[in-house]
Design an enzyme around this catalytic site. Sequence first.
Site, PDB file in Angstrom:
ATOM      1  N   GLY A  75     -12.751  -4.224   0.357  1.00 14.75           N
ATOM      2  CA  GLY A  75     -14.123  -3.813   0.659  1.00 14.75           C
ATOM      3  C   GLY A  75     -14.638  -2.769  -0.304  1.00 14.75           C
ATOM      4  O   GLY A  75     -15.769  -2.844  -0.797  1.00 14.75           O
ATOM      5  N   LYS A 126     -15.015 -14.586   4.597  1.00 10.80           N
ATOM      6  CA  LYS A 126     -15.949 -13.616   5.196  1.00 10.80           C
ATOM      7  C   LYS A 126     -17.342 -13.816   4.630  1.00 10.80           C
ATOM      8  O   LYS A 126     -17.865 -12.983   3.891  1.00 10.80           O
ATOM      9  CB  LYS A 126     -15.472 -12.194   4.917  1.00 10.80           C
ATOM     10  CG  LYS A 126     -14.169 -11.829   5.606  1.00 10.80           C
ATOM     11  CD  LYS A 126     -13.792 -10.401   5.249  1.00 10.80           C
ATOM     12  CE  LYS A 126     -12.311 -10.234   5.078  1.00 10.80           C
ATOM     13  NZ  LYS A 126     -11.953  -9.219   4.082  1.00 10.80           N
ATOM     14  N   GLY A 149      -7.362  -8.502   0.164  1.00  7.07           N
ATOM     15  CA  GLY A 149      -6.002  -8.660   0.679  1.00  7.07           C
ATOM     16  C   GLY A 149      -5.456 -10.066   0.492  1.00  7.07           C
ATOM     17  O   GLY A 149      -4.343 -10.258  -0.014  1.00  7.07           O
ATOM     18  N   ARG A 152       0.821  -1.214   0.000  1.00  9.24           N
ATOM     19  CA  ARG A 152       0.000   0.000   0.000  1.00  9.24           C
ATOM     20  C   ARG A 152       0.859   1.269   0.000  1.00  9.24           C
ATOM     21  O   ARG A 152       0.437   2.287  -0.543  1.00  9.24           O
ATOM     22  CB  ARG A 152      -0.952  -0.003   1.191  1.00  9.24           C
ATOM     23  CG  ARG A 152      -2.108  -0.948   0.931  1.00  9.24           C
ATOM     24  CD  ARG A 152      -3.111  -0.922   2.040  1.00  9.24           C
ATOM     25  NE  ARG A 152      -4.367  -1.505   1.589  1.00  9.24           N
ATOM     26  CZ  ARG A 152      -5.300  -1.962   2.394  1.00  9.24           C
ATOM     27  NH1 ARG A 152      -5.123  -1.905   3.709  1.00  9.24           N
ATOM     28  NH2 ARG A 152      -6.416  -2.460   1.914  1.00  9.24           N
TER      29      ARG A 152
END
Length: 396
Positions: free
Chosen positions: A376, A202, A353, A41
């Site tokens: 997200g 998730k 990620g 990042r």
Amino acid sequence: MSVATLDDLLGEPSGVRGRRVFVRADLNVPLRDGRPSDDTRIRAALGTLRRLLAGGARVVLASHLGRPKGGAKPELSLRPVAARLAELLGRPVAFAPDCIGPAAEAAVAKLADGEVLLLENLRFHEEEEKNDPAFARQLAALADVYVNDAFGTAHRAHASTAGIVAFVRSAVAGDLLREELDHLRVVRGPERPLLCLLGGAKVSDKLAVLEALAPHTDVLAVGGAMAYTFLLAQGLPTGDSLVEPDRAPDARRVLAAARAAGRELLLPVDHVIAEKLEAGAATRVVKEVPPGWRGVDIGPETAARYAAAARQARTIFWNGPMGIFEIDAFAKGTEAVAQAVANSSARSVVGGGDSLAAVNKLGLGARIGHLSTGGGASLEYVQGLPLPGVVALERA
Ligand code: ADP
Ligand code: MG
């Protein structure tokens, strides 16, 4: 609506020389032993920073790191990020121990043209996540111009991503944000067939995504732990696999939505199973997961089907590994799919990620159309949801 970009800003007759430019980046990197253990990042932010610094801007850089819950946490300081950024930029990066107030103002006042300063973690103030206008105004007071390059946080309406825009003279999208939007727009309005590969762990987060995507996606292929909640929802055996039984009704809704829209929803037809989640554990390939065993990867037949779908697609969006790829014996399904996406002539976007980690671990990153830095945010955007950080720029 469209947003102004860095090109617009740098193309202005006044340029950025001598101007204080507030850059909101997403420098939320993992830290280990006080150093960034993955600087992806930080690297992603370099393009915008280099252009601004070359133009003589006084760059005031800001980010959040982790979840300090509104108080200063020394272990979530951005100081180590400043050090790594200085190495990557090849020039000093000043650091302000607070993102607002006298400490920040004094550090900004010391900046010369072409110099950069990193502010301490924005989330050390709870007002950041509350999008508090007084806090946003204090951030804005540090700069003349605002550049949002924090794609990974664009789906949050926070003071530094949304509220600040009301208090600055001009607000533009940085190169990373613009590039992300350019690529993800292709998924929103795709050349067809569009294949969406959804996996990972998730489940509850991603079921809403699946429901939104199902009617617009020609082929939706589900893997990872997510698949087991779908199998459970259809009354099929899942053994000791990771399932979210209270989400079975949601899974049934996704299946119904895909069927109603005449779309194809693919679920695993075979599985790699293990009794233990550890390297060297014995594995078997089965059609149904027996009691005492867990599904840890899609099986070879499933992988071949998903790979065939990737060959036929014109646009591919992938989020979430197909199995527990961190363990080599459970990584073959993810690898087969990654190879197929890399070999496909479709425009491809991979987000998330762990998904990026998987693709990079396989050395395939350079052969994917676009690697999205925001998991997200990319999921919300491809579903067609507005990103508050982008909406704020559109209104500016
Ligand atoms: P991303 O970070 O790409 O959005 P997620 O965080 O949703 O993806 O999921 C990644 C995690 O999902 C990985 O740690 C992987 O081990 C796990 N996972 C994938 N398949 C399974 C499975 N069958 N059972 C349990 N965990 C799984
Ligand atoms: Mg993850």
